[in-house]
Design a protein around this motif. Sequence first.
Motif, PDB file in Angstrom:
ATOM      1  N   LYS A   1       1.506  14.912  -1.835  1.00 47.37           N
ATOM      2  CA  LYS A   1       2.659  14.033  -1.882  1.00 47.37           C
ATOM      3  C   LYS A   1       3.603  13.744  -0.990  1.00 47.37           C
ATOM      4  CE  LYS A   1       4.570  13.096  -6.507  1.00 47.37           C
ATOM      5  NZ  LYS A   1       5.520  13.651  -7.652  1.00 47.37           N
ATOM      6  N   LEU A   2       3.646  14.801  -0.072  1.00 47.35           N
ATOM      7  CA  LEU A   2       4.531  14.964   1.054  1.00 47.35           C
ATOM      8  C   LEU A   2       3.757  15.414   2.385  1.00 47.35           C
ATOM      9  CD1 LEU A   2       7.663  14.893   2.162  1.00 47.35           C
ATOM     10  CD2 LEU A   2       7.728  17.041   1.590  1.00 47.35           C
TER      11      LEU A   2
ATOM     12  N   VAL B   1      -1.246   4.903   0.903  1.00 45.39           N
ATOM     13  CA  VAL B   1      -0.932   5.174   2.476  1.00 45.39           C
ATOM     14  C   VAL B   1       0.386   5.728   2.625  1.00 45.39           C
ATOM     15  CG1 VAL B   1      -2.514   3.302   3.229  1.00 45.39           C
ATOM     16  CG2 VAL B   1      -0.333   2.831   3.265  1.00 45.39           C
ATOM     17  N   ASN B   2       0.489   6.666   3.457  1.00 42.01           N
ATOM     18  CA  ASN B   2       1.745   7.234   3.889  1.00 42.01           C
ATOM     19  C   ASN B   2       2.079   6.460   5.225  1.00 42.01           C
ATOM     20  OD1 ASN B   2       1.941   8.884   1.785  1.00 42.01           O
ATOM     21  ND2 ASN B   2       1.195  10.829   2.873  1.00 42.01           N
ATOM     22  N   VAL B   3       3.268   6.056   5.443  1.00 46.88           N
ATOM     23  CA  VAL B   3       3.466   5.264   6.688  1.00 46.88           C
ATOM     24  C   VAL B   3       4.297   6.389   7.491  1.00 46.88           C
ATOM     25  CG1 VAL B   3       4.636   3.516   7.897  1.00 46.88           C
ATOM     26  CG2 VAL B   3       3.409   3.256   5.678  1.00 46.88           C
TER      27      VAL B   3
ATOM     28  N   LEU C   1       8.579  10.687  -4.494  1.00 47.57           N
ATOM     29  CA  LEU C   1       6.978   9.724  -4.224  1.00 47.57           C
ATOM     30  C   LEU C   1       6.606  10.297  -3.065  1.00 47.57           C
ATOM     31  CD1 LEU C   1       9.215   6.275  -4.963  1.00 47.57           C
ATOM     32  CD2 LEU C   1       7.699   7.534  -6.430  1.00 47.57           C
ATOM     33  N   PRO C   2       5.109   9.653  -3.237  1.00 46.86           N
ATOM     34  CA  PRO C   2       4.346  10.132  -1.883  1.00 46.86           C
ATOM     35  C   PRO C   2       4.996   9.492  -0.640  1.00 46.86           C
ATOM     36  CG  PRO C   2       3.104   9.365  -3.582  1.00 46.86           C
ATOM     37  CD  PRO C   2       4.291   9.165  -4.153  1.00 46.86           C
ATOM     38  N   GLN C   3       4.958  10.351   0.470  1.00 47.81           N
ATOM     39  CA  GLN C   3       5.558  10.007   1.513  1.00 47.81           C
ATOM     40  C   GLN C   3       5.151  10.766   2.729  1.00 47.81           C
ATOM     41  OE1 GLN C   3       9.776  10.235   1.857  1.00 47.81           O
ATOM     42  NE2 GLN C   3       9.504  10.753  -0.539  1.00 47.81           N
ATOM     43  N   SER C   4       5.238  10.255   4.068  1.00 46.46           N
ATOM     44  CA  SER C   4       5.310  11.119   5.288  1.00 46.46           C
ATOM     45  C   SER C   4       6.515  11.098   5.808  1.00 46.46           C
ATOM     46  CB  SER C   4       4.250  10.690   5.952  1.00 46.46           C
ATOM     47  OG  SER C   4       3.009  10.664   5.346  1.00 46.46           O
TER      48      SER C   4
ATOM     49  N   LEU D   1       0.788  -1.367  -0.020  1.00 48.79           N
ATOM     50  CA  LEU D   1      -0.018   0.040  -0.042  1.00 48.79           C
ATOM     51  C   LEU D   1       0.898   1.335  -0.033  1.00 48.79           C
ATOM     52  CD1 LEU D   1      -2.873  -1.080   2.475  1.00 48.79           C
ATOM     53  CD2 LEU D   1      -2.965  -0.807  -0.007  1.00 48.79           C
ATOM     54  N   ALA D   2       2.178   1.274   0.634  1.00 49.48           N
ATOM     55  CA  ALA D   2       2.696   2.422   0.770  1.00 49.48           C
ATOM     56  C   ALA D   2       3.501   2.520  -0.586  1.00 49.48           C
ATOM     57  CB  ALA D   2       3.914   2.125   1.621  1.00 49.48           C
ATOM     58  N   GLU D   3       4.110   1.466  -1.221  1.00 43.32           N
ATOM     59  CA  GLU D   3       4.565   1.648  -2.571  1.00 43.32           C
ATOM     60  C   GLU D   3       3.627   2.007  -3.597  1.00 43.32           C
ATOM     61  OE1 GLU D   3       6.535  -2.119  -3.412  1.00 43.32           O
ATOM     62  OE2 GLU D   3       7.583  -2.105  -1.742  1.00 43.32           O
ATOM     63  N   MET D   4       2.338   1.715  -3.492  1.00 41.46           N
ATOM     64  CA  MET D   4       1.418   2.327  -4.506  1.00 41.46           C
ATOM     65  C   MET D   4       1.129   3.601  -4.382  1.00 41.46           C
ATOM     66  SD  MET D   4      -0.649  -1.334  -4.813  1.00 41.46           S
ATOM     67  CE  MET D   4      -1.752  -0.726  -5.824  1.00 41.46           C
TER      68      MET D   4
END
Length: 181
Positions: free
Chosen positions: A95-96, A77-79, A133-136, A71-74
């Motif tokens: 995205k961030l 979700v942000n972990v 990439l999208p992330q938290s 889910l995170a790679e896709m």
Amino acid sequence: MDEQQHDAAVAGFLEKLKGRGLRLTAQREVLFRIIAENLGIPSTVQDIWGKTRALDPSIGIATVYRTVNLLAEMGMVNVIYLNEGQFRLEMPEQKLHISAFCRHCGSLFPLGGEQEKQETLEQWMVETGVELLPQSIAIAGLCEKCREDLKDENASPADQGPFGRPGHCPRRRRFRGGTPG
């Protein structure tokens, strides 16, 4: 998260999975439901695994790890990694996402200015030829209340460990004057 948002999150997970040509298994659906219920709540893989096993005992902990990572790679979700195996899952709104968390009590504090931070990071990434990439990102610190509470020498974070629990390192020693011991 209300029931309608929960169902929408699960449907979104399933739709994206199908769109990528990945199998829609009963185990994944159970996991998606539990993950959707835990969005925004500090959790561990063990917490999620325990809840899924109550619904489907055949789900192994490795499946939970793989599903959270998938889910995170896709970008679904942000972990946000907190401490000692704890994380918080959030639906990516941008995205961030950058936030601060108190290493002592676990409270999470949004930092704001997301768009400006994202633009700066994207520029840095463009300069290196890498796409953001999208992330938290969660930055550890001590909140004002915990700093005040920890003024007592006997309540230091080194003694108590993260989230007010005893520290996990048996070799940790604090120097209290005199000779180190």
